[in-house]
Motif scaffolding. Structure first.
Motif, PDB file in Angstrom:
ATOM      1  N   UNK A 103      -3.198   9.046   5.493  1.00 41.70           N
ATOM      2  CA  UNK A 103      -4.265   8.316   5.247  1.00 41.70           C
ATOM      3  C   UNK A 103      -3.661   6.480   5.634  1.00 41.70           C
ATOM      4  N   UNK A 104      -2.210   6.502   5.358  1.00 42.24           N
ATOM      5  CA  UNK A 104      -1.961   4.489   5.558  1.00 42.24           C
ATOM      6  C   UNK A 104      -2.336   4.140   6.996  1.00 42.24           C
ATOM      7  N   UNK A 121      -6.144   0.590   3.758  1.00 40.94           N
ATOM      8  CA  UNK A 121      -7.233  -0.184   3.009  1.00 40.94           C
ATOM      9  C   UNK A 121      -6.309  -1.679   2.934  1.00 40.94           C
ATOM     10  N   UNK A 122      -5.061  -1.704   3.244  1.00 39.95           N
ATOM     11  CA  UNK A 122      -5.116  -3.137   2.954  1.00 39.95           C
ATOM     12  C   UNK A 122      -5.061  -4.114   4.585  1.00 39.95           C
ATOM     13  N   UNK A 123      -5.355  -5.143   4.388  1.00 38.50           N
ATOM     14  CA  UNK A 123      -5.339  -5.133   5.898  1.00 38.50           C
ATOM     15  C   UNK A 123      -3.579  -5.563   6.323  1.00 38.50           C
ATOM     16  N   UNK A 163      -3.457  -2.674   7.334  1.00 31.50           N
ATOM     17  CA  UNK A 163      -4.463  -2.733   9.036  1.00 31.50           C
ATOM     18  C   UNK A 163      -4.027  -2.903  10.630  1.00 31.50           C
ATOM     19  N   UNK A 201      -4.104   6.597   9.569  1.00 32.46           N
ATOM     20  CA  UNK A 201      -5.131   6.623   9.482  1.00 32.46           C
ATOM     21  C   UNK A 201      -6.688   6.080   9.008  1.00 32.46           C
ATOM     22  N   UNK A 202      -6.821   5.546   7.784  1.00 36.38           N
ATOM     23  CA  UNK A 202      -8.090   5.028   6.807  1.00 36.38           C
ATOM     24  C   UNK A 202      -6.713   3.751   5.838  1.00 36.38           C
ATOM     25  N   UNK A 221       0.848  -1.057  -0.044  1.00 37.86           N
ATOM     26  CA  UNK A 221      -0.173  -0.128  -0.001  1.00 37.86           C
ATOM     27  C   UNK A 221       0.667   1.628   0.246  1.00 37.86           C
TER      28      UNK A 221
END
Lengths: 271, 255
Positions: free
Chosen positions: A251-252, A257-259, A262, A254-255, A245
């Motif tokens: 963004x990385x 995307x990738x499992x 996260x 706080x939000x 990602x």
């Protein structure tokens, strides 16, 4: 108000870089561009391939496949050979070393890898300047003292060898030694990694200030997401040799995307 | 000769339009749980205007601010900034372009202060100006002026804010947020832990920002503050289909 100018020239164009030591060991098919003035953080756990990638980018280790293109713009060619674009692994070992010495900088995690422990602090700082052709002893010494002051080292210790310095002081000396030639592009491998927490914060603040004042472009490898948050504009998350990602640092973190991102972000301990 | 009606009144041009914005979080660690936090949100915001987001907590007010600041990704919908000489679509903006946008255009006052530990409060406040290459003395003066206005005791200016009280940290945060005079300001409960005196200072700062043409989008839970700063309210409700296309007068909405 007028539309802001947001375009920034590409400094480093990384094309499909692969360097594998074994299956899943190393880095694979890495593509990205670093823009002028950006601090790009490469994050991931140990064994994710981030340090291998950094070594390839910094010219220390040839990739199995792919290209690293360094782009320069008018007036930025130190040796003025009229080369606007350099293909890092097509230019030959001598030229690559010269580039690293004259226009780029590399900060190792362990300052012992970046310093010459047996010679004085002043000689450590002056070495890259001398490689650029500066010979005037008084000027070299003056610059050395100015840089020691800049990185919050006592200029009075200019004649002391780095081995008499603490780890945090050695790291600051390594940073001075690297930045004294005003490189455009700096690679940093866990620059605060080996340090006590109490000296980390000061070093982080110092790095932030230097990046801003010198307009540095930086590729920073770290496993520490808190360090990444404070230093990097943009992040690339690596796992098992691949980038899973990329995005703005906020963004990385706080939000994600990738499992895997996260999992990584949600596993950080906060005191 | 032109009739009066054909001469359009000089209306402020929108600085920001949001159209059909959606946000969904997908939590892999929770067995792929999907949470829709925003559905089809649209709004316009003019220069010199303060639009206040209203609605219960958890309705997505902070989410909207975070999407506008690039902290959250934009899944679907459009966020567009309007300038004299063109427009800028944020949903397609490459990551590297956000750095300059945040430095020069979009400012954010969050509820929490996130800074390098052990950096003095006054340096924290100055940073947005220094990032633009401002003169250090000038930046220092402006930082001190703001901290003084916000009644932060002078003995704290050279100390890192880590050990400050919540209200003191918030004032450092507010000074840092307002010092850059961004044309678009996002305010996430800037008055939450302030006393009445300092709330008044923040309200004055918002008034001054309006006067210089800044567009603001804010969250204020304190109704008194909301009354005093809001030109319009944007109510968000459980349908998550809030639209701000209907311009409402604050007084009408709140009465």
């Amino acid at each position: 108000m007028k539309k802001p100018v947001l375009e920034r020239p590409v400094l480093l164009d990384v094309q499909d870089i692969t360097r594998l030591y074994g299956p899943g060991k190393g880095c694979e098919a890495i593509d990205f561009q670093l823009h002028a003035g950006e601090v790009l953080g490469i994050v991931g756990e140990s064994g994710s391939g981030k340090s291998t990638l950094l070594r390839v980018l910094a010219g220390l280790e040839a990739p199995d496949a792919g290209r690293v293109i360094y782009r320069r713009h008018a007036g930025e060619d130190v040796l003025d050979r009229g080369e606007a674009e350099l293909d890092l692994y097509a230019i030959g070992e001598a030229r690559r070393r010269e580039l690293l010495r004259l226009e780029w900088g590399l900060v190792h995690q362990n300052p012992r890898d970046g310093l010459r422990m047996g010679v004085s602090a002043g000689a450590n700082i002056g070495e890259r300047l001398m490689a650029q052709g500066q010979r005037h002893y008084g000027q070299l010494r003056e610059t050395g003292q100015a840089w020691m002051h800049q990185v919050e080292l006592d200029p009075g210790r200019i004649d002391d060898a780095p081995r008499t310095f603490s780890g945090g002081m050695q790291q600051r000396l390594q940073i001075a030694r690297t930045l004294v030639t005003r490189p455009r592009l700096v690679f940093m491998d866990e620059p605060t990694g080996g340090l006590d927490v109490s000296v980390q914060a000061r070093l982080l603040d110092m790095l932030r200030t230097l990046v801003r004042q010198m307009g540095l472009s930086v590729v920073l490898v770290t496993h520490d997401l808190a360090v990444a948050r404070l230093l990097a504009h943009r992040l690339m998350v690596m796992r098992r040799g691949q980038v899973v990602e990329t995005g703005l640092t906020d963004q990385i973190l706080d939000d994600p995307q990738h499992e895997y991102t996260q999992l990584l972000v949600s596993s950080v301990l906060t005191p | 000769m032109l009739s009066e009606t054909s001469v359009s009144p000089k209306r402020a041009r929108p600085r920001l339009t949001v159209d059909g914005l959606h946000k969904r979080f997908l939590l892999h660690g929770q067995g792929g749980l999907e949470i829709d936090v925003m559905r089809d949100l649209s709004l316009t915001l003019d220069a010199g205007e303060c639009l206040v987001l209203a609605g219960r907590s958890g309705i997505g007010k902070s989410t909207l601010l975070k999407m506008l600041h690039g902290d959250y990704r934009i899944d679907r919908g459009h966020i567009r900034l309007h300038f004299e000489d063109g427009e800028l679509d944020l949903e397609t903006l490459p990551a590297y372009a956000w750095h300059g946008l945040r430095r020069d255009v979009i400012g954010y006052v969050s509820q929490f202060l996130r800074v390098v530990p052990r950096v003095a409060a006054v340096d924290v406040v100055m940073e947005p100006l220094l990032a633009r290459g401002a003169d250090e003395n000038e930046a220092l003066q402006r930082a001190e002026t703001l901290l003084a206005r916000l009644n932060l005791p002078e003995r704290l200016w050279q100390l890192p804010p880590g050990t400050f009280s919540g209200g003191e940290q918030q004032r450092v945060n507010i000074a840092r947020g307002f010092i850059g005079e961004h044309p678009l300001l996002l305010l996430d409960e800037p008055t939450a832990s302030l006393d009445a005196t300092n709330r008044d200072v923040v309200i004055a700062l918002i008034g001054e920002a309006k006067a210089r043409g800044a567009a603001m989008l804010g969250i204020f839970h304190d109704e008194d503050v909301r009354d005093r700063v809001a030109d319009r309210l944007l109510p968000l409700d459980d349908s998550l289909g809030a639209r701000a296309s209907v311009t409402q007068n604050t007084q009408e909405t709140l009465s």
